[in-house]
Enzyme design. Structure first.
Site, PDB file in Angstrom:
ATOM      1  N   ARG A 170     -79.202   6.843  21.514  1.00 25.57           N
ATOM      2  CA  ARG A 170     -77.619   7.358  21.851  1.00 25.57           C
ATOM      3  C   ARG A 170     -76.642   6.784  21.052  1.00 25.57           C
ATOM      4  O   ARG A 170     -75.718   7.600  20.786  1.00 25.57           O
ATOM      5  CB  ARG A 170     -77.656   7.190  23.309  1.00 25.57           C
ATOM      6  N   ARG A 174     -73.305   2.116  12.047  1.00 22.30           N
ATOM      7  CA  ARG A 174     -72.908   2.604  11.013  1.00 22.30           C
ATOM      8  C   ARG A 174     -72.387   1.293  10.137  1.00 22.30           C
ATOM      9  O   ARG A 174     -72.140   0.564  10.468  1.00 22.30           O
ATOM     10  CB  ARG A 174     -71.624   3.305  11.330  1.00 22.30           C
ATOM     11  N   ARG A 247     -81.306   5.490  38.771  1.00 19.24           N
ATOM     12  CA  ARG A 247     -80.275   4.495  38.941  1.00 19.24           C
ATOM     13  C   ARG A 247     -79.052   4.996  39.473  1.00 19.24           C
ATOM     14  O   ARG A 247     -78.680   6.136  39.295  1.00 19.24           O
ATOM     15  CB  ARG A 247     -79.849   3.892  37.501  1.00 19.24           C
ATOM     16  N   ARG A 278     -69.158  -2.351  33.107  1.00 15.74           N
ATOM     17  CA  ARG A 278     -68.167  -2.301  32.531  1.00 15.74           C
ATOM     18  C   ARG A 278     -66.835  -2.059  33.388  1.00 15.74           C
ATOM     19  O   ARG A 278     -67.120  -1.792  34.681  1.00 15.74           O
ATOM     20  CB  ARG A 278     -68.362  -0.870  31.476  1.00 15.74           C
ATOM     21  N   GLU A 304     -67.504  -1.162  37.384  1.00 20.35           N
ATOM     22  CA  GLU A 304     -68.725  -0.426  37.497  1.00 20.35           C
ATOM     23  C   GLU A 304     -69.997  -1.339  37.746  1.00 20.35           C
ATOM     24  O   GLU A 304     -70.429  -2.207  37.127  1.00 20.35           O
ATOM     25  CB  GLU A 304     -69.051   0.627  36.346  1.00 20.35           C
ATOM     26  N   TYR A 352     -81.761  12.861  31.086  1.00 16.83           N
ATOM     27  CA  TYR A 352     -80.456  12.098  30.904  1.00 16.83           C
ATOM     28  C   TYR A 352     -79.683  13.017  29.989  1.00 16.83           C
ATOM     29  O   TYR A 352     -79.547  12.668  28.713  1.00 16.83           O
ATOM     30  CB  TYR A 352     -81.124  10.895  30.062  1.00 16.83           C
ATOM     31  N   ASP A 354     -76.275  14.796  28.322  1.00 14.02           N
ATOM     32  CA  ASP A 354     -74.699  14.570  28.499  1.00 14.02           C
ATOM     33  C   ASP A 354     -74.185  16.042  28.761  1.00 14.02           C
ATOM     34  O   ASP A 354     -74.994  17.070  28.905  1.00 14.02           O
ATOM     35  CB  ASP A 354     -74.693  14.490  26.740  1.00 14.02           C
TER      36      ASP A 354
HETATM   37  N1  UDP Z   1     -75.781  -0.187  25.419  1.00 12.01           N
HETATM   38  C1  UDP Z   1     -75.662  -1.502  25.163  1.00 12.01           C
HETATM   39  N2  UDP Z   1     -74.561  -2.186  25.088  1.00 12.01           N
HETATM   40  C2  UDP Z   1     -73.442  -1.439  25.259  1.00 12.01           C
HETATM   41  C3  UDP Z   1     -73.600   0.018  25.515  1.00 12.01           C
HETATM   42  C4  UDP Z   1     -74.664   0.565  25.604  1.00 12.01           C
HETATM   43  O1  UDP Z   1     -76.897  -1.990  25.078  1.00 12.01           O
HETATM   44  O2  UDP Z   1     -72.384  -2.104  25.126  1.00 12.01           O
HETATM   45  C5  UDP Z   1     -77.129   0.514  25.611  1.00 12.01           C
HETATM   46  C6  UDP Z   1     -77.700   0.543  26.937  1.00 12.01           C
HETATM   47  O3  UDP Z   1     -78.972   0.492  27.012  1.00 12.01           O
HETATM   48  C7  UDP Z   1     -77.141   1.807  27.646  1.00 12.01           C
HETATM   49  C8  UDP Z   1     -77.477   2.694  26.045  1.00 12.01           C
HETATM   50  O4  UDP Z   1     -76.954   1.796  25.202  1.00 12.01           O
HETATM   51  O5  UDP Z   1     -78.255   2.277  28.645  1.00 12.01           O
HETATM   52  C9  UDP Z   1     -76.737   4.205  26.244  1.00 12.01           C
HETATM   53  O6  UDP Z   1     -75.309   3.585  26.643  1.00 12.01           O
HETATM   54  P1  UDP Z   1     -74.314   4.855  26.697  1.00 12.01           P
HETATM   55  O7  UDP Z   1     -72.956   4.420  26.586  1.00 12.01           O
HETATM   56  O8  UDP Z   1     -74.641   6.131  26.250  1.00 12.01           O
HETATM   57  O9  UDP Z   1     -74.570   5.210  28.434  1.00 12.01           O
HETATM   58  P2  UDP Z   1     -73.878   6.060  29.249  1.00 12.01           P
HETATM   59  O10 UDP Z   1     -72.494   6.265  28.900  1.00 12.01           O
HETATM   60  O11 UDP Z   1     -74.615   7.363  29.411  1.00 12.01           O
HETATM   61  O12 UDP Z   1     -73.763   5.280  30.741  1.00 12.01           O
END
Ligand code: UDP
Length: 371
Positions: A170, A174, A247, A278, A304, A352, A354
């Site tokens: 996801r 870059r 979850r 976070r 969170e 999952y 978006d």
């Molecule tokens: N992820 C990570 N570190 C970060 C942010 C995301 O390892 O700092 C990984 C983690 O496995 C997460 C996945 O990337 O489940 C997808 O993150 P995303 O931000 O898309 O999750 P959401 O915003 O849907 O909670």
């Protein structure tokens, strides 16, 4: 007698309801919560739109979906660029030249690619079979250890070796200096909040809140010719084949008497020791200003915490691993026999999704149904 009873006033339900209404159908929307908008619900505190069920940043490459949502809200120019905090060391996300420079001191894309290639080779990965191997093959072991492993294991409560590779895909990687978290043509936050957006979608549509469909299923089923169900698919069938795993997320929200707590909307705590995943500082989704453009003196933050779902909790993320995928497949077969019921959305399809994908899916389904 309504044409459609829509169970759940989140994005899927609201879009389907709007489409049905516009085709002249009669629609009743119900939700067991006391408010509309599902998990995109926002509520104003201190002049700030607080994302009560977690941060939502709208982003899409789908022009049709973008034009559709813009009918119901104006979007600001917010671009998501979270910061990762690993034991007090700060890194740019998603993984890009700023991240590589801070991690290794490399300056050019070629140097960064060499580093990653070397680490991938040392780890002996050719065909990644799980999230850990996928992560290492994309960004190497250092970034995996500091920015991915701890965060992912906290978020999912499972080792990275047992999680599907697609979850980490996801995130973009870059070799340019670009902190935009999403590869999306269109991105922003609805001005005035998501609740307002969903309210506009539901304009002129009857909505009943605080109504639990599964508690009064028989009676409610009698009200309409067809049902659109956006709740958990396993709950619909009384968990008769077993529980799907989800979850859940818990938020600790505080109003702070200071204008700026962390200088960014999202800071991810990527080490294993910090108990939260976070911290969201909601005012930065709207550049720290109220609707009139005034700077706000206070701030609202949400820590969170991720947890395994148990009955009574809110389900947030389907756990799309093999075991749950196989169980969902069995529920999907049962669902296919329910001729009067459409199953849709993150919970109804155990996917999952978006926000943009949910809207696209609801538009497509409504198109099929209402032909
Ligand atoms: N992820 C990570 N570190 C970060 C942010 C995301 O390892 O700092 C990984 C983690 O496995 C997460 C996945 O990337 O489940 C997808 O993150 P995303 O931000 O898309 O999750 P959401 O915003 O849907 O909670």
């Amino acid at each position: 007698m309504y044409d459609y009873l829509i169970v759940g006033a989140g994005l899927y339900g609201a879009v389907f309801a709007r489409q049905a209404k516009e085709r002249g159908k009669s629609v009743l929307v119900i939700d067991k919560r006391p408010h509309i908008a599902g998990n995109v619900y926002t509520e104003e505190t201190e002049g700030i739109q607080v994302h009560k069920y977690g941060a939502h940043i709208f982003h899409t490459n789908n022009r049709e979906v973008w034009e559709y949502v813009n009918r119901f809200a104006e979007f600001n120019r917010f671009t998501n660029s979270p910061v990762a905090n690993y034991h007090g060391e700060l890194y740019s996300l998603p993984f890009n030249m700023y991240t590589f420079n801070k991690m290794w001191g490399v300056v050019t894309p070629e140097e960064a690619e060499e580093r990653i290639e070397e680490q991938k080779k040392n780890a002996g990965i050719s065909e990644p079979r799980n999230l850990e191997e996928q992560a290492i093959s994309l960004v190497g072991t250092d970034i995996y250890e500091k920015l991915i492993k701890g965060y992912t294991e906290k978020q999912w409560g499972r080792p990275c070796t047992e999680l599907p590779a697609f979850i980490i895909k996801r995130l973009p990687v870059r070799f340019t200096f670009d902190n935009n978290y999403f590869n999306a043509l269109f991105q922003g936050i609805p001005v005035g909040g998501y609740t307002k957006l969903v309210e506009n979608m539901l304009e002129g549509i009857e909505v009943r809140l605080g109504v639990d469909y599964l508690e009064k299923k028989e009676e409610l089923d009698g009200l309409a010719r067809k049902i659109v169900y956006t709740g958990p698919i396993d709950a619909f069938f009384g968990y008769r084949l077993g529980c799907l795993e989800y979850r859940s997320v818990r938020f600790e929200t505080e109003v702070l008497d200071m204008p700026n707590f962390q200088g960014n909307a999202a800071v991810n705590y990527t080490d294993r020791e910090t108990p939260w995943t976070r911290i969201i500082e909601h005012k930065w989704f709207e550049f720290g200003k109220d609707a009139e453009g005034n700077e706000l003196p206070r701030t609202v933050i949400s820590r969170e915490y991720s947890a395994e779902w148990k009955p009574g909790d809110e389900p947030y993320y389907p756990v799309n691993d093999e075991k749950n995928g196989a169980l969902y497949e069995e529920y999907r077969k049962l669902a296919a026999q329910e001729n009067r019921v459409v199953f849709g959305g993150r919970l109804g399809e155990y996917k999952y999704y978006d926000m943009d994908a949910v809207i696209a899916s609801a538009l497509a389904k409504a198109g099929e149904e209402l032909e």
